[in-house]
Motif scaffolding. Structure first.
Motif, PDB file in Angstrom:
ATOM      1  N   SER A 128       0.913  -1.067  -0.081  1.00  0.00           N
ATOM      2  CA  SER A 128       0.055   0.015  -0.138  1.00  0.00           C
ATOM      3  C   SER A 128       0.947   1.117   0.110  1.00  0.00           C
ATOM      4  O   SER A 128       0.344   2.356  -0.188  1.00  0.00           O
ATOM      5  CB  SER A 128      -0.944   0.171   1.129  1.00  0.00           C
ATOM      6  OG  SER A 128      -0.267   0.269   2.270  1.00  0.00           O
ATOM      7  N   VAL A 145      -3.579   7.972 -11.658  1.00  0.00           N
ATOM      8  CA  VAL A 145      -2.229   7.751 -11.020  1.00  0.00           C
ATOM      9  C   VAL A 145      -1.365   8.734 -11.850  1.00  0.00           C
ATOM     10  O   VAL A 145      -1.391   9.083 -13.029  1.00  0.00           O
ATOM     11  CB  VAL A 145      -1.521   6.532 -11.590  1.00  0.00           C
ATOM     12  CG1 VAL A 145      -0.100   6.394 -11.417  1.00  0.00           C
ATOM     13  CG2 VAL A 145      -2.273   5.326 -10.967  1.00  0.00           C
ATOM     14  N   THR A 177      -3.955   9.083  -7.115  1.00  0.00           N
ATOM     15  CA  THR A 177      -2.936   8.793  -6.502  1.00  0.00           C
ATOM     16  C   THR A 177      -1.523   9.069  -7.107  1.00  0.00           C
ATOM     17  O   THR A 177      -1.083   8.800  -8.149  1.00  0.00           O
ATOM     18  CB  THR A 177      -2.929   7.161  -6.439  1.00  0.00           C
ATOM     19  OG1 THR A 177      -4.364   6.426  -5.797  1.00  0.00           O
ATOM     20  CG2 THR A 177      -1.573   6.345  -5.626  1.00  0.00           C
ATOM     21  N   VAL A 232       2.682   8.797  -7.255  1.00  0.00           N
ATOM     22  CA  VAL A 232       3.500   8.094  -7.170  1.00  0.00           C
ATOM     23  C   VAL A 232       4.943   8.541  -7.270  1.00  0.00           C
ATOM     24  O   VAL A 232       5.216   9.447  -8.138  1.00  0.00           O
ATOM     25  CB  VAL A 232       3.758   6.913  -8.351  1.00  0.00           C
ATOM     26  CG1 VAL A 232       4.909   6.022  -8.301  1.00  0.00           C
ATOM     27  CG2 VAL A 232       2.294   6.036  -8.132  1.00  0.00           C
ATOM     28  N   TYR A 263      -2.799  13.745  -0.059  1.00  0.00           N
ATOM     29  CA  TYR A 263      -2.926  13.110  -1.106  1.00  0.00           C
ATOM     30  C   TYR A 263      -2.701  11.457  -0.890  1.00  0.00           C
ATOM     31  O   TYR A 263      -1.877  11.162   0.002  1.00  0.00           O
ATOM     32  CB  TYR A 263      -1.713  13.330  -2.139  1.00  0.00           C
ATOM     33  CG  TYR A 263      -1.902  14.604  -2.845  1.00  0.00           C
ATOM     34  CD1 TYR A 263      -2.531  14.642  -4.102  1.00  0.00           C
ATOM     35  CD2 TYR A 263      -1.371  15.977  -2.200  1.00  0.00           C
ATOM     36  CE1 TYR A 263      -2.665  15.820  -4.730  1.00  0.00           C
ATOM     37  CE2 TYR A 263      -1.749  17.068  -2.895  1.00  0.00           C
ATOM     38  CZ  TYR A 263      -2.426  17.017  -4.273  1.00  0.00           C
ATOM     39  OH  TYR A 263      -2.640  18.181  -4.980  1.00  0.00           O
ATOM     40  N   SER A 264      -3.226  10.686  -1.442  1.00  0.00           N
ATOM     41  CA  SER A 264      -2.957   9.194  -1.598  1.00  0.00           C
ATOM     42  C   SER A 264      -1.341   9.143  -2.379  1.00  0.00           C
ATOM     43  O   SER A 264      -1.310   9.681  -3.317  1.00  0.00           O
ATOM     44  CB  SER A 264      -3.945   8.354  -2.276  1.00  0.00           C
ATOM     45  OG  SER A 264      -5.309   8.358  -1.679  1.00  0.00           O
ATOM     46  N   VAL A 265      -0.641   8.461  -1.774  1.00  0.00           N
ATOM     47  CA  VAL A 265       0.693   8.097  -2.334  1.00  0.00           C
ATOM     48  C   VAL A 265       1.329   7.088  -2.134  1.00  0.00           C
ATOM     49  O   VAL A 265       1.162   6.327  -1.147  1.00  0.00           O
ATOM     50  CB  VAL A 265       1.510   9.636  -1.683  1.00  0.00           C
ATOM     51  CG1 VAL A 265       1.814   9.500  -0.116  1.00  0.00           C
ATOM     52  CG2 VAL A 265       2.948   9.763  -2.599  1.00  0.00           C
ATOM     53  N   LYS A 266       2.065   6.622  -3.182  1.00  0.00           N
ATOM     54  CA  LYS A 266       3.045   5.512  -3.104  1.00  0.00           C
ATOM     55  C   LYS A 266       4.261   6.038  -3.516  1.00  0.00           C
ATOM     56  O   LYS A 266       4.605   7.023  -4.632  1.00  0.00           O
ATOM     57  CB  LYS A 266       2.809   4.318  -3.961  1.00  0.00           C
ATOM     58  CG  LYS A 266       1.244   3.681  -3.475  1.00  0.00           C
ATOM     59  CD  LYS A 266       0.979   2.312  -4.238  1.00  0.00           C
ATOM     60  CE  LYS A 266      -0.163   1.644  -3.682  1.00  0.00           C
ATOM     61  NZ  LYS A 266      -0.160   0.454  -4.434  1.00  0.00           N
TER      62      LYS A 266
END
Length: 153
Positions: free
Chosen positions: A25, A44, A84, A86, A109-112
């Motif tokens: 995740s 993305v 998301t 990246v 932010y949703s982040v990877k």
């Protein structure tokens, strides 16, 4: 004989599953990022958090350039908060992508983080954009199959 591996017992399967799901995740590898960019997956956005000079030297096609120090200032005007993000930086020896991911997370932010960074992108033979044009290097067979076909991990 004493085992170095077994000197600390493995986690029970449920704990191990939770751990590995949590890691995924937070992280994406370069092959998965490449596959999503090539497929035009929506939702993305890839962000290069390196310096202007590093960006000019080479970056992922389709990436957005926001140096880490400018994320708080620029992200809200450049990136939809519903996607998301990246992040990537130089490579495994650099924690710049981690710092950038933290900055994005603090903004909501949703982040990877793309593990391997720019180094592994190049080592896997993926195309790079730069001030000198588009280029790539041969696949490093220590990081990916020489055939260029995904390892399908």
């Amino acid at each position: 004989m004493t085992s170095a591996i077994l000197s600390v017992p493995a986690a029970d399967p449920a704990t191990a599953a939770a751990h590995y799901a949590a890691r995924l995740s937070f992280e994406a590898d370069v092959s998965d990022v490449h596959a999503d960019l090539a497929a035009g997956v929506r939702g993305v956005v890839v962000v290069d958090s390196r310096s202007d000079a590093a960006w000019a030297q080479g970056h992922l096609p389709g990436a957005i350039h926001i140096p880490t120090a400018r994320i708080a200032e620029l992200a809200p005007t450049l990136i939809d908060p519903s996607v998301t993000v990246v992040t990537y930086c130089w490579g495994p020896g650099c924690n710049g992508a981690t710092r950038a991911a933290l900055a994005f997370a603090r903004l909501g932010y949703s982040v990877k983080e793309m593990i391997g960074g720019f180094e592994y992108w190049v080592r896997e033979g993926f195309a790079v954009d730069s001030d000198q044009g588009n280029w790539s290097r041969p696949v490093d067979d220590l990081t990916a199959p020489k055939s260029g076909i995904s390892c399908a991990c």
